[in-house]
Design a protein around this motif. Structure first.
Motif, PDB file in Angstrom:
ATOM      1  N   LEU A 142       9.897   8.702  -3.395  1.00  0.00           N
ATOM      2  CA  LEU A 142       9.591   7.453  -2.838  1.00  0.00           C
ATOM      3  C   LEU A 142      10.121   7.201  -1.109  1.00  0.00           C
ATOM      4  O   LEU A 142       9.603   6.708  -0.427  1.00  0.00           O
ATOM      5  CB  LEU A 142      10.588   6.298  -3.570  1.00  0.00           C
ATOM      6  CG  LEU A 142      10.567   4.811  -3.165  1.00  0.00           C
ATOM      7  CD1 LEU A 142       9.274   4.199  -3.420  1.00  0.00           C
ATOM      8  CD2 LEU A 142      11.419   4.028  -3.799  1.00  0.00           C
ATOM      9  N   GLU A 143      11.439   7.657  -1.033  1.00  0.00           N
ATOM     10  CA  GLU A 143      11.997   7.692   0.394  1.00  0.00           C
ATOM     11  C   GLU A 143      11.154   8.259   1.229  1.00  0.00           C
ATOM     12  O   GLU A 143      10.698   7.758   2.294  1.00  0.00           O
ATOM     13  CB  GLU A 143      13.317   7.914   0.309  1.00  0.00           C
ATOM     14  CG  GLU A 143      14.373   7.241  -0.344  1.00  0.00           C
ATOM     15  CD  GLU A 143      14.425   7.170  -2.038  1.00  0.00           C
ATOM     16  OE1 GLU A 143      14.893   6.418  -2.534  1.00  0.00           O
ATOM     17  OE2 GLU A 143      13.512   7.993  -2.498  1.00  0.00           O
ATOM     18  N   ALA A 144      10.677   9.489   0.918  1.00  0.00           N
ATOM     19  CA  ALA A 144      10.009  10.435   2.026  1.00  0.00           C
ATOM     20  C   ALA A 144       8.572   9.727   2.187  1.00  0.00           C
ATOM     21  O   ALA A 144       8.401   9.897   3.309  1.00  0.00           O
ATOM     22  CB  ALA A 144       9.765  11.904   1.385  1.00  0.00           C
ATOM     23  N   VAL A 145       7.999   9.165   1.250  1.00  0.00           N
ATOM     24  CA  VAL A 145       6.418   8.519   1.604  1.00  0.00           C
ATOM     25  C   VAL A 145       6.741   7.480   2.375  1.00  0.00           C
ATOM     26  O   VAL A 145       6.035   7.247   3.595  1.00  0.00           O
ATOM     27  CB  VAL A 145       5.884   8.300   0.335  1.00  0.00           C
ATOM     28  CG1 VAL A 145       4.676   7.399   0.598  1.00  0.00           C
ATOM     29  CG2 VAL A 145       5.474   9.448  -0.598  1.00  0.00           C
ATOM     30  N   PHE A 146       7.791   6.464   2.284  1.00  0.00           N
ATOM     31  CA  PHE A 146       8.036   5.237   3.055  1.00  0.00           C
ATOM     32  C   PHE A 146       8.394   5.885   4.470  1.00  0.00           C
ATOM     33  O   PHE A 146       7.846   5.298   5.438  1.00  0.00           O
ATOM     34  CB  PHE A 146       9.014   4.560   2.550  1.00  0.00           C
ATOM     35  CG  PHE A 146       8.515   3.482   1.585  1.00  0.00           C
ATOM     36  CD1 PHE A 146       8.177   2.095   2.176  1.00  0.00           C
ATOM     37  CD2 PHE A 146       8.349   3.709   0.138  1.00  0.00           C
ATOM     38  CE1 PHE A 146       7.829   1.092   1.104  1.00  0.00           C
ATOM     39  CE2 PHE A 146       7.925   2.802  -0.425  1.00  0.00           C
ATOM     40  CZ  PHE A 146       7.485   1.383   0.055  1.00  0.00           C
ATOM     41  N   VAL A 147       9.355   6.922   4.588  1.00  0.00           N
ATOM     42  CA  VAL A 147       9.554   7.232   6.048  1.00  0.00           C
ATOM     43  C   VAL A 147       8.266   7.984   6.560  1.00  0.00           C
ATOM     44  O   VAL A 147       8.216   7.642   7.758  1.00  0.00           O
ATOM     45  CB  VAL A 147      10.706   8.404   5.899  1.00  0.00           C
ATOM     46  CG1 VAL A 147      10.666   8.965   7.324  1.00  0.00           C
ATOM     47  CG2 VAL A 147      12.067   7.805   5.340  1.00  0.00           C
ATOM     48  N   ALA A 148       7.532   8.643   6.037  1.00  0.00           N
ATOM     49  CA  ALA A 148       6.339   9.231   6.663  1.00  0.00           C
ATOM     50  C   ALA A 148       5.475   8.049   7.115  1.00  0.00           C
ATOM     51  O   ALA A 148       4.607   8.478   7.976  1.00  0.00           O
ATOM     52  CB  ALA A 148       5.786  10.181   5.648  1.00  0.00           C
ATOM     53  N   ALA A 199       0.684  -1.241   0.046  1.00  0.00           N
ATOM     54  CA  ALA A 199      -0.159  -0.042   0.121  1.00  0.00           C
ATOM     55  C   ALA A 199       0.945   1.429  -0.099  1.00  0.00           C
ATOM     56  O   ALA A 199       0.487   2.187  -0.741  1.00  0.00           O
ATOM     57  CB  ALA A 199      -0.838   0.030   1.259  1.00  0.00           C
ATOM     58  N   VAL A 200       1.867   1.208   0.661  1.00  0.00           N
ATOM     59  CA  VAL A 200       2.934   2.397   0.807  1.00  0.00           C
ATOM     60  C   VAL A 200       3.459   2.523  -0.577  1.00  0.00           C
ATOM     61  O   VAL A 200       3.565   3.756  -1.193  1.00  0.00           O
ATOM     62  CB  VAL A 200       3.661   2.041   2.015  1.00  0.00           C
ATOM     63  CG1 VAL A 200       4.830   3.285   1.927  1.00  0.00           C
ATOM     64  CG2 VAL A 200       3.441   2.300   3.127  1.00  0.00           C
ATOM     65  N   ALA A 252       4.125   5.620  -5.590  1.00  0.00           N
ATOM     66  CA  ALA A 252       4.137   5.655  -7.143  1.00  0.00           C
ATOM     67  C   ALA A 252       3.171   6.547  -7.703  1.00  0.00           C
ATOM     68  O   ALA A 252       3.812   7.434  -8.774  1.00  0.00           O
ATOM     69  CB  ALA A 252       3.507   4.343  -7.562  1.00  0.00           C
ATOM     70  N   VAL A 253       2.127   7.073  -7.072  1.00  0.00           N
ATOM     71  CA  VAL A 253       1.254   8.037  -7.703  1.00  0.00           C
ATOM     72  C   VAL A 253       2.093   9.514  -6.953  1.00  0.00           C
ATOM     73  O   VAL A 253       2.001  10.380  -8.110  1.00  0.00           O
ATOM     74  CB  VAL A 253      -0.094   8.114  -6.833  1.00  0.00           C
ATOM     75  CG1 VAL A 253      -0.661   9.447  -7.047  1.00  0.00           C
ATOM     76  CG2 VAL A 253      -0.864   7.066  -7.423  1.00  0.00           C
ATOM     77  N   ALA A 254       2.454   9.532  -5.935  1.00  0.00           N
ATOM     78  CA  ALA A 254       3.518  10.684  -5.659  1.00  0.00           C
ATOM     79  C   ALA A 254       4.478  11.087  -6.673  1.00  0.00           C
ATOM     80  O   ALA A 254       4.622  12.306  -6.842  1.00  0.00           O
ATOM     81  CB  ALA A 254       3.883  10.687  -4.222  1.00  0.00           C
ATOM     82  N   GLY A 255       5.201  10.024  -6.952  1.00  0.00           N
ATOM     83  CA  GLY A 255       6.233  10.388  -8.133  1.00  0.00           C
ATOM     84  C   GLY A 255       5.695  10.685  -9.373  1.00  0.00           C
ATOM     85  O   GLY A 255       6.363  11.489  -9.903  1.00  0.00           O
TER      86      GLY A 255
END
Length: 325
Positions: A264-270, A243-244, A249-252
């Motif tokens: 990608l990294e920012a979303v996973f960290v958040a 899900a993350v 993917a959409v954020a990119g």
């Protein structure tokens, strides 16, 4: 005269657009650099080096399976358009385009490389457009289903300052599933119908073809999620990792940052830093980038040079045959 048309006739409008675009990218870059300064990169690289060899091999196998599957997407367009390029050639072009797409963005990779390689191999622009469009449709159809299922049935815990909660995520998932079902219904009820969009002729695929698109793309997105889940060594449940990834993917795509670098990294960290230490999380993501982005790019660069050489030979042979007539 419409507003959009009027704006295009104003000499200052292109400059305003360029300034706005560069300001947007500058703001993103500044935010990413600001965030990067807070990270202990020595610990991140230590976490990367600590990944066991079997874990890296398993993740690499999943990455290879994903690339192999995605590389067959254009075969669906080959069946649809009836062009005469061989299956191996089509798979090679798709692989090259996908690798460059991941690292440099869709306009350079997914679009520009397909048009260049296919045109040099003898396909016309209309055929290339139909093949490209059908591959993109296949990719995002699977996204709708996988994201819809993940958000609807396994909603992740979102940060409290986000404007959407678990209930909102379930609703979003349900909407995505309904859109994918609407596509299947369209294929079932309007098989073979011709649509004209901006001068392009589109034909509704058959239901079996739509189901094949769905199956291929769903498996591919699931494999990509599996790469990161394996690298995280099971510290987070697979549905949440998937899900993350889908959110990232959409954020990119929205930010248009090549390779989603930092996004990608920012979303996973958040979304996952409360479950996995940030340094281990970033170490796993660096390994993911090496396996899924940089490794295939190196192979694709060699394959691209080989394909270009083959295209030159084909053109030279065609020219010699013409001169000998």
């Amino acid at each position: 005269m419409s507003t959009a048309l009027a704006l295009t006739h104003r000499p200052w409008w292109p400059w305003v657009r360029r300034v706005a675009i560069w300001a947007f990218f500058g703001a993103i870059a500044w935010l990413l650099l600001k965030q990067a300064r807070t990270i202990d990169w020595a610990e991140v690289f230590a976490a990367l080096r600590a990944l066991p060899a079997p874990t890296l091999l398993a993740a690499g196998a999943l990455a290879a399976a994903s690339f192999a599957l995605y590389s067959t997407y254009d075969l669906l367009g080959r069946h649809l358009t009836k062009h005469r390029l061989g299956a191996g050639t089509v798979i090679g072009v798709t692989f090259i385009s996908y690798a460059f797409n991941l690292n440099f963005g869709s306009l350079i990779g997914g679009v520009a490389f397909r048009y260049r390689l296919y045109s040099r191999l003898g396909l016309g622009n209309e055929t290339i457009t139909r093949v490209l469009g059908f591959s993109m449709l296949t990719n995002w159809l699977g996204y709708l289903v996988v994201a819809g299922a993940a958000f609807c049935f396994w909603p992740m815990a979102l940060p409290p300052d986000w404007k959407i909660d678990g209930g909102g995520l379930r609703m979003l998932g349900a909407v995505l599933l309904m859109v994918s079902l609407a596509y299947l219904a369209l294929c079932a009820l309007s098989e073979g119908r011709v649509w004209r969009v901006r001068g392009h002729v589109l034909r509704t695929p058959t239901l079996p073809m739509a189901l094949l698109q769905l199956a291929m793309s769903c498996v591919n997105w699931s494999l990509i999620g599996g790469v990161i889940w394996v690298l995280l060594q099971g510290e987070v449940g697979y549905p949440h990792v998937l899900a993350v990834l889908l959110v990232a993917a959409v954020a990119g795509v929205v930010t248009h940052v090549p390779a989603g670098l930092g996004v990608l990294e920012a979303v996973f960290v958040a979304l996952l830093a409360h479950e996995v230490p940030e340094t281990r999380l970033l170490g796993a993501l660096l390994a993911y980038r090496a396996l899924y982005y940089l490794g295939p790019l190196a192979v694709a660069l060699v394959a691209y040079l080989v394909t270009e050489a083959r295209a030159r030979r084909l053109r030279a042979g065609a020219g010699n045959n013409h001169n000998n007539r």
